[in-house]
Scaffold this motif. Structure first.
Motif, mmCIF file in Angstrom:
data_model
loop_
_atom_site.group_PDB
_atom_site.id
_atom_site.type_symbol
_atom_site.label_atom_id
_atom_site.label_comp_id
_atom_site.label_asym_id
_atom_site.label_seq_id
_atom_site.Cartn_x
_atom_site.Cartn_y
_atom_site.Cartn_z
ATOM 1 N N GLU A 131 0.722 -1.213 0.194
ATOM 2 C CA GLU A 131 0.119 0.080 0.025
ATOM 3 C C GLU A 131 0.888 1.155 0.041
ATOM 4 O OE1 GLU A 131 -3.206 0.490 -0.197
ATOM 5 O OE2 GLU A 131 -3.609 -1.680 -0.412
ATOM 6 N N SER A 186 -0.709 -4.688 4.539
ATOM 7 C CA SER A 186 -2.103 -5.322 4.034
ATOM 8 C C SER A 186 -1.708 -6.572 3.555
ATOM 9 C CB SER A 186 -2.680 -4.378 2.879
ATOM 10 O OG SER A 186 -3.667 -5.334 2.065
ATOM 11 N N GLN A 232 -3.207 -8.114 1.119
ATOM 12 C CA GLN A 232 -3.892 -8.155 0.007
ATOM 13 C C GLN A 232 -3.285 -9.170 -1.192
ATOM 14 O OE1 GLN A 232 -5.306 -4.672 -1.818
ATOM 15 N NE2 GLN A 232 -5.100 -5.685 -3.783
ATOM 16 N N ARG A 249 1.314 0.503 9.564
ATOM 17 C CA ARG A 249 1.434 1.490 8.771
ATOM 18 C C ARG A 249 2.287 2.641 9.667
ATOM 19 N NH1 ARG A 249 -3.319 1.672 4.795
ATOM 20 N NH2 ARG A 249 -3.193 -0.612 4.676
ATOM 21 N N LEU A 262 -3.804 4.632 13.521
ATOM 22 C CA LEU A 262 -2.961 3.898 14.462
ATOM 23 C C LEU A 262 -1.742 3.590 13.640
ATOM 24 C CD1 LEU A 262 -5.721 1.846 16.140
ATOM 25 C CD2 LEU A 262 -4.198 3.790 17.187
ATOM 26 N N GLU A 267 -9.817 -8.721 5.802
ATOM 27 C CA GLU A 267 -9.604 -8.539 4.372
ATOM 28 C C GLU A 267 -10.147 -9.761 3.656
ATOM 29 O OE1 GLU A 267 -5.872 -6.248 3.091
ATOM 30 O OE2 GLU A 267 -5.027 -7.548 4.734
ATOM 31 N N GLU A 300 -13.832 6.971 6.442
ATOM 32 C CA GLU A 300 -13.642 5.946 5.916
ATOM 33 C C GLU A 300 -13.172 4.573 6.888
ATOM 34 O OE1 GLU A 300 -9.726 5.626 3.370
ATOM 35 O OE2 GLU A 300 -10.017 3.546 3.504
ATOM 36 N N VAL A 301 -13.927 3.652 6.572
ATOM 37 C CA VAL A 301 -13.819 2.138 7.275
ATOM 38 C C VAL A 301 -13.679 1.072 6.677
ATOM 39 C CG1 VAL A 301 -15.251 2.979 9.565
ATOM 40 C CG2 VAL A 301 -16.289 1.847 7.372
ATOM 41 N N ARG A 318 -9.409 -5.719 -8.775
ATOM 42 C CA ARG A 318 -7.905 -5.778 -8.884
ATOM 43 C C ARG A 318 -7.639 -5.983 -10.439
ATOM 44 N NH1 ARG A 318 -8.282 -4.539 -3.622
ATOM 45 N NH2 ARG A 318 -8.482 -6.278 -2.321
ATOM 46 N N GLY A 378 -11.116 -1.671 8.437
ATOM 47 C CA GLY A 378 -10.208 -1.340 9.650
ATOM 48 C C GLY A 378 -11.202 -1.677 10.942
HETATM 49 O O1 4AD Z 1 -7.575 1.642 2.473
HETATM 50 P P1 4AD Z 1 -6.522 0.772 2.900
HETATM 51 O O2 4AD Z 1 -5.232 1.309 3.044
HETATM 52 O O3 4AD Z 1 -6.505 -0.515 1.995
HETATM 53 C C1 4AD Z 1 -5.853 -1.520 1.977
HETATM 54 O O4 4AD Z 1 -5.051 -1.781 2.637
HETATM 55 C C2 4AD Z 1 -6.374 -2.639 1.004
HETATM 56 N N1 4AD Z 1 -4.949 -3.371 0.675
HETATM 57 C C3 4AD Z 1 -7.390 -3.586 1.720
HETATM 58 C C4 4AD Z 1 -7.681 -4.473 0.612
HETATM 59 O O5 4AD Z 1 -8.542 -4.298 -0.222
HETATM 60 N N2 4AD Z 1 -7.724 -5.673 0.959
HETATM 61 O O6 4AD Z 1 -7.046 0.119 4.375
HETATM 62 C C5 4AD Z 1 -8.195 -0.499 4.455
HETATM 63 C C6 4AD Z 1 -8.702 -0.118 5.861
HETATM 64 C C7 4AD Z 1 -9.125 1.317 5.822
HETATM 65 O O7 4AD Z 1 -10.497 1.526 4.986
HETATM 66 C C8 4AD Z 1 -9.249 1.821 7.185
HETATM 67 O O8 4AD Z 1 -10.525 1.387 7.980
HETATM 68 C C9 4AD Z 1 -8.137 0.873 7.882
HETATM 69 O O9 4AD Z 1 -7.909 -0.056 7.115
HETATM 70 N N3 4AD Z 1 -6.948 1.802 8.041
HETATM 71 C C10 4AD Z 1 -6.494 2.075 9.248
HETATM 72 N N4 4AD Z 1 -6.915 2.049 10.379
HETATM 73 C C11 4AD Z 1 -6.289 2.952 11.486
HETATM 74 N N5 4AD Z 1 -5.088 3.462 11.322
HETATM 75 C C12 4AD Z 1 -4.404 3.472 10.181
HETATM 76 N N6 4AD Z 1 -3.556 3.871 9.892
HETATM 77 C C13 4AD Z 1 -5.314 2.730 9.037
HETATM 78 N N7 4AD Z 1 -5.005 2.716 7.642
HETATM 79 C C14 4AD Z 1 -6.018 2.305 7.086
#
Ligand code: 4AD
Ligand code: MG
Length: 464
Positions: A198, A218, A220, A241, A251, A258, A387-388, A394, A435
């Motif tokens: 990511e 992730s 993914q 992250r 966080l 996922e 955003e949740v 893909r 998340g």
């Molecule tokens: O949108 P994100 O970055 O998506 C992915 O990582 C994809 N690879 C997921 C996938 O398609 N399999 O992260 C997904 C979710 C976000 O919408 C958020 O809810 C949470 O992970 N998230 C966090 N929660 C807390 N702290 C952070 N730093 C977060 N970053 C993402």
């Protein structure tokens, strides 16, 4: 009671019955959990827990005990049994316990309609299991959040924090239950990874025997491989992250569920998200009433959550934002204020779809009609939670994926295996990531995600 064991002493191969499971652990102790006390009215029991409140009026002492399942008041009026001392008829002192003393108490359960648990215990004896070491750092008064986070190992004992952790457990249970029943296979991608999933700006590097590895952002990419082996899969675990943002929703370590599905289009992906979130809300409403009440959650807001969820394309979102006086140039990403403004317009979670490719991850499928946008969606929780979920279809085409990897400045040789998935039986596939802490924060009405993690990891916090 018997539970199945490998030697087959019980009827071979049969799982334990519900009754057997419910009795698990009973033989080891005569202690009754506080949540169960209502079933023991009129009986003599033992309970074990920690003192959350003590007061005495002359020869009577009132002790409120907490055991993790609930709290109960124990009243000592008579001399207790041989195991105790210092509580003698007609004489002071009555038993005095400092906050968080661990006690085992014996007594008779009485119905008490005024008590929150509906019962009280007439105490007859106690044993101190663990002394309390002087002034307890967390007193019933307002402490600052930094102070409380320094004492997080004790703060989690507070009713509100314990309720949040129970809510989190229930949300996790609801997610697994839904996905398991829908036929998804639970899989566990690695945490130590050689590449970014990511974006390269939030990678946590660790030394891997002289090589460099990263903590997973992730699962993914691995989930895509697993979906080609198993059809529908999901991972539920920690992700990392190196976020330099200090916000109420970031966080450094968080948990993500996922799901990833082979033969699944963008459209079907959104339906799975709606179903999952609706099922979780339903579960929480059915099983977490007391936690939600303790948290002061407006439950009526959660009762509105059912499919279908409204959708706006990124372009429509820009128009809506302009109406609200928030102008963004095409190609700019939505920030927290924009997300909050958009989600306030609806009672249900809101999908924002078709983002500009340039602001999204390299693996997302461009819209065939309009390749400058991708078949991706973010799900924004209502009430300004933002955003949740992030998800997308893909890229299935080898050459397109190769080009996007190069455009993203990523080393193609590191993604060799990921590209291989496009060489042998590539199919349309999609997935998303929820998340967990953000979901719990929204469902519990929490002001900050940090309370949704037992020991939150943030920009300036690694301890305790
Ligand atoms: O949108 P994100 O970055 O998506 C992915 O990582 C994809 N690879 C997921 C996938 O398609 N399999 O992260 C997904 C979710 C976000 O919408 C958020 O809810 C949470 O992970 N998230 C966090 N929660 C807390 N702290 C952070 N730093 C977060 N970053 C993402
Ligand atoms: Mg995202």
């Amino acid at each position: 009671m018997s539970i199945p064991d490998p030697s087959g002493s019980r009827t071979e191969g049969l799982p334990p019955t519900e009754l057997e499971l419910s009795r698990l652990g009973e033989e080891e102790t005569d202690v009754v959990s506080i949540a169960e006390l209502a079933n023991y009215i009129g009986q003599d029991v033992a309970v074990a827990g920690w003192v959350v409140h003590w007061r005495s009026s002359g020869r009577i002492a009132f002790v409120v005990l907490r055991d993790g399942t609930g709290t109960v008041q124990v009243v000592f009026r008579r001399p207790p049994g041989a195991s105790s001392e210092g509580f003698q008829e007609g004489k002071d002192p009555v038993p005095h316990f400092a906050l968080e003393t661990a006690l085992r108490v014996e007594g008779r359960v009485r119905s008490d309609p005024r008590a929150p648990s509906g019962v009280e215990i007439e105490g007859t004896a106690w044993t101190v299991v663990g002394e309390s070491d002087g002034e307890y750092p967390i007193q019933p008064k307002a402490h600052g959040v930094d102070y409380l986070l320094d004492w997080r190992h004790l703060w989690i004992r507070a009713p509100r924090q314990a309720a949040i952790l129970r809510l989190r457990a229930a949300v996790g249970r609801a997610i697994r239950q839904f996905l398991d029943q829908a036929g998804f296979v639970a899989v566990d991608p690695p945490i130590l990874t050689p590449t970014a999933a990511e974006g390269t700006t939030t990678l946590f590097a660790v030394d891997y025997f002289g090589d460099r590895a990263y903590l997973s952002q992730s699962g993914q990419l691995y989930l895509e491989a697993l979906a080609m082996a198993l059809g529908r899969v999901y991972a539920f675990g920690p992700t990392f992250r190196a976020e330099r943002s200090k916000t109420r929703r970031h966080l450094v370590e968080f948990w993500m569920v996922e799901p990833e599905m082979a033969f699944c289009t963008f459209e079907e992906n959104l339906l799975w998200q709606e179903r999952l979130i609706s099922a979780v809300v339903e579960y929480v409403l059915a099983h977490c009433r007391s936690e939600l009440q303790l948290l002061g959650r407006d439950i009526a807001r959660l009762e509105q959550i059912r499919p279908p969820f409204p959708r706006l394309t990124y372009d429509e979102a820009l128009v809506a934002l302009k109406e609200q006086g928030m102008e963004l140039a095409w190609g700019e990403d939505l920030g927290a204020p924009e997300e909050a403004a958009l989600s306030q317009r609806f009672e249900r979670p809101l999908f924002i779809t078709h983002f500009p490719a340039a602001i999204k991850a390299f693996y997302m499928q461009p819209d065939p009609q309009r390749p400058e946008v991708v078949l991706a969606a973010d799900l924004l929780a209502p009430e300004g939670y933002g955003e949740v979920i992030g998800g997308s279809e893909r890229i299935a085409d080898y050459h397109l994926l190769m080009r996007r990897i190069e455009e993203a400045g990523l080393p193609p040789e590191s993604y060799r295996w990921y590209l291989d998935l496009r060489r042998w039986g590539s199919v349309p596939h999609s997935g998303f990531g929820v998340g967990l802490e953000r979901l719990v924060a929204w469902l519990g009405g929490l002001p900050h995600v940090r309370e949704a993690a037992a020991f939150p990891r943030m920009l300036y916090r690694l301890r305790p």
